[in-house]
Design an enzyme around this catalytic site. Structure first.
Site, short mmCIF file in Angstrom:
data_model
loop_
_atom_site.label_atom_id
_atom_site.label_comp_id
_atom_site.label_asym_id
_atom_site.label_seq_id
_atom_site.Cartn_x
_atom_site.Cartn_y
_atom_site.Cartn_z
N SER A 122 21.37 48.38 -4.96
CA SER A 122 20.69 47.64 -5.84
C SER A 122 21.43 47.33 -7.16
O SER A 122 20.98 46.73 -8.11
CB SER A 122 19.97 48.92 -6.69
OG SER A 122 19.12 49.49 -5.77
N HIS A 143 18.84 42.43 -0.90
CA HIS A 143 18.13 43.49 -1.77
C HIS A 143 16.48 43.37 -1.60
O HIS A 143 16.05 42.57 -2.39
CB HIS A 143 18.72 43.25 -3.10
CG HIS A 143 18.21 44.24 -4.13
ND1 HIS A 143 18.15 43.95 -5.38
CD2 HIS A 143 17.67 45.61 -3.91
CE1 HIS A 143 17.76 45.06 -6.10
NE2 HIS A 143 17.48 46.03 -5.35
N GLU A 155 15.95 39.45 -2.60
CA GLU A 155 17.20 38.89 -3.35
C GLU A 155 18.40 39.14 -2.47
O GLU A 155 18.90 40.08 -2.15
CB GLU A 155 17.40 39.71 -4.81
CG GLU A 155 18.32 39.31 -5.73
CD GLU A 155 18.40 40.29 -6.95
OE1 GLU A 155 18.07 41.52 -6.76
OE2 GLU A 155 18.84 39.73 -7.92
N ASN A 193 17.87 43.76 -11.42
CA ASN A 193 18.20 45.04 -11.86
C ASN A 193 19.06 44.83 -13.43
O ASN A 193 18.99 45.74 -14.35
CB ASN A 193 18.90 45.98 -10.99
CG ASN A 193 17.86 46.83 -10.12
OD1 ASN A 193 16.59 46.94 -10.48
ND2 ASN A 193 18.41 47.01 -8.93
P1 NAD Z 1 16.50 57.32 -0.46
O1 NAD Z 1 17.18 58.52 -0.94
O2 NAD Z 1 15.16 57.48 -0.24
O3 NAD Z 1 17.05 57.15 0.99
C1 NAD Z 1 18.37 57.08 1.66
C2 NAD Z 1 18.39 57.71 2.99
O4 NAD Z 1 19.60 57.56 3.51
C3 NAD Z 1 18.07 59.15 3.00
O5 NAD Z 1 17.00 59.49 3.95
C4 NAD Z 1 19.31 59.89 3.90
O6 NAD Z 1 19.10 60.64 4.57
C5 NAD Z 1 20.00 58.67 4.39
N1 NAD Z 1 21.49 58.48 4.61
C6 NAD Z 1 22.34 58.97 3.65
N2 NAD Z 1 23.63 58.63 4.31
C7 NAD Z 1 23.64 58.33 5.65
C8 NAD Z 1 24.38 57.88 6.75
N3 NAD Z 1 25.45 58.19 6.62
N4 NAD Z 1 23.85 57.53 7.82
C9 NAD Z 1 22.40 57.39 8.10
N5 NAD Z 1 21.50 57.95 6.95
C10 NAD Z 1 22.03 58.24 5.89
O7 NAD Z 1 17.14 56.18 -1.21
P2 NAD Z 1 16.35 54.71 -1.04
O8 NAD Z 1 15.52 54.68 -2.41
O9 NAD Z 1 15.58 54.42 0.06
O10 NAD Z 1 17.57 53.69 -1.61
C11 NAD Z 1 18.52 53.27 -0.48
C12 NAD Z 1 19.26 52.18 -0.95
O11 NAD Z 1 18.26 51.24 -1.30
C13 NAD Z 1 20.15 52.47 -2.09
O12 NAD Z 1 21.39 51.59 -1.98
C14 NAD Z 1 19.33 52.11 -3.37
O13 NAD Z 1 19.91 51.72 -4.25
C15 NAD Z 1 18.49 50.70 -2.71
N6 NAD Z 1 17.16 50.30 -3.29
C16 NAD Z 1 16.44 51.28 -3.68
C17 NAD Z 1 15.10 50.94 -4.33
C18 NAD Z 1 14.17 51.82 -4.79
O14 NAD Z 1 13.23 51.45 -5.46
N7 NAD Z 1 14.39 53.09 -4.33
C19 NAD Z 1 14.74 49.48 -4.38
C20 NAD Z 1 15.77 48.58 -3.82
C21 NAD Z 1 17.06 49.11 -3.30
#
Ligand code: NAD
Length: 292
Positions: A122, A143, A155, A193
């Site tokens: 993000s 993104h 994005e 963001n």
């Molecule tokens: P989340 O915490 O829900 O999920 C992350 C997942 O990654 C977890 O299930 C964890 O077990 C897994 N994980 C961590 N390390 C790992 C590895 N080495 N191998 C395999 N799995 C692994 O987080 P999220 O909200 O899904 O965010 C994930 C990414 O997406 C981040 O970079 C975040 O900034 C981005 N993002 C989030 C949003 C949002 O609204 N939450 C929106 C756009 C982008």
């Protein structure tokens, strides 16, 4: 290098975002490998995707055949070494640069030379992930927005090293998923963001100062500005831990106080109040449904 359409996708990290990204890829007919870090997280990811596909079917958006086909194309694993046949890998692990860099090193070794390596970050500097690979021209940001199967926007974030061919291949992939593409430069927060985070953190500051109640802040922005949900509830949906990581990344990029994480956000994350995913944030939830 190839400009062939993407047909096999890998998704690493299947939490809130990765599970949604994997779902839309499988629904569009792509063979989709999904990797989580352990069996418990993998089980949870599989359940999340299955529930979402079931919802799609029961609301008439997916036929039984489409639901079944998507499930067949999803291959769940805890072993990222099985990603050797992917044309595109999207990482959606935790928003921590060191973890993402380590993963990019590994993916660069595992995947074919022609494969695109993408991050769903993000806010983080994507060039830092690209530079540890032998293919910085084939690295970019994809993104997606939450929930990925619903939100129309994708994005694309190009670094100073991303090639035109990679950008166009990623654009074709995004459009095949039915997304509207915008292209951002690799600067903290990209486009969305950069604009959204100061608004959300300002809402937290307004709330923590006692200036207005939670409900008045959220209703004010919903009814006064036509937002589909208020900023405090949106933070709950993003995940307060993720929002905190994003604030920290933006603050470290720009050293601008508008991006500094508000103390209440830090305290809520420390207390495990992460929003919908933990059942409590600014609001309380049960099974993902808003209670109060
Ligand atoms: P989340 O915490 O829900 O999920 C992350 C997942 O990654 C977890 O299930 C964890 O077990 C897994 N994980 C961590 N390390 C790992 C590895 N080495 N191998 C395999 N799995 C692994 O987080 P999220 O909200 O899904 O965010 C994930 C990414 O997406 C981040 O970079 C975040 O900034 C981005 N993002 C989030 C949003 C949002 O609204 N939450 C929106 C756009 C982008």
């Amino acid at each position: 290098m190839t400009s062939a359409p993407v047909s096999r996708v890998g998704v690493v990290g299947a939490g809130l975002m990765g599970s949604g990204i994997a779902e839309i890829c499988a629904r569009q007919g792509l063979v989709t490998r999904v990797c989580e870090q352990d069996e418990a997280a993998l089980h949870e990811a599989r359940r999340r995707v299955e529930r979402s596909l079931e919802r799609g079917h029961s609301t008439g958006k997916l036929s039984a055949d489409e639901q079944e086909g998507a499930l067949e194309r999803l291959l769940f694993t805890t072993d990222v070494e099985t990603f050797g046949d992917c044309d595109l890998v999207i990482e959606a692990i935790v928003e921590r640069l060191a973890d993402k860099i380590a993963l990019f090193e590994q993916l660069d070794r595992i995947t074919p030379e022609s494969a695109i390596l993408a991050t769903n970050s993000s806010s983080l500097p994507i060039i830092e992930m690209a530079r540890v690979t032998q293919r910085p021209d084939r690295v970019l940001g994809t993104h997606f927005f939450n929930p990925a199967p619903v939100m129309k926007l994708l994005e694309l974030v190009r670094t100073i090293a991303t090639s035109d061919q990679t950008l166009e291949r990623a654009r074709a992939f995004g459009e095949s998923l039915g997304k509207h593409i915008i292209v951002a430069q690799d600067r903290g927060g990209y486009i969305v963001n950069l604009l959204l985070i100061p608004f959300l953190t300002h809402a937290v500051r307004v709330y923590e100062s006692g200036f207005a109640t939670r409900d008045d802040i959220d209703e004010g922005m919903k009814l006064g500005c036509g937002h589909p949900m208020g900023p405090l509830q949106l933070l709950d949906y993003i995940g307060l831990d993720t929002a905190l990581f994003v604030c920290e990344a933006l603050y470290s990029e720009y050293a601008n106080a508008d991006y500094a994480p508000p103390p209440l956000l830090r305290r809520m994350v420390a207390a495990g109040r992460l929003g919908t995913k933990s059942g409590r944030g600014f609001y309380e939830y049960e099974g993902g449904k808003l209670l109060r």
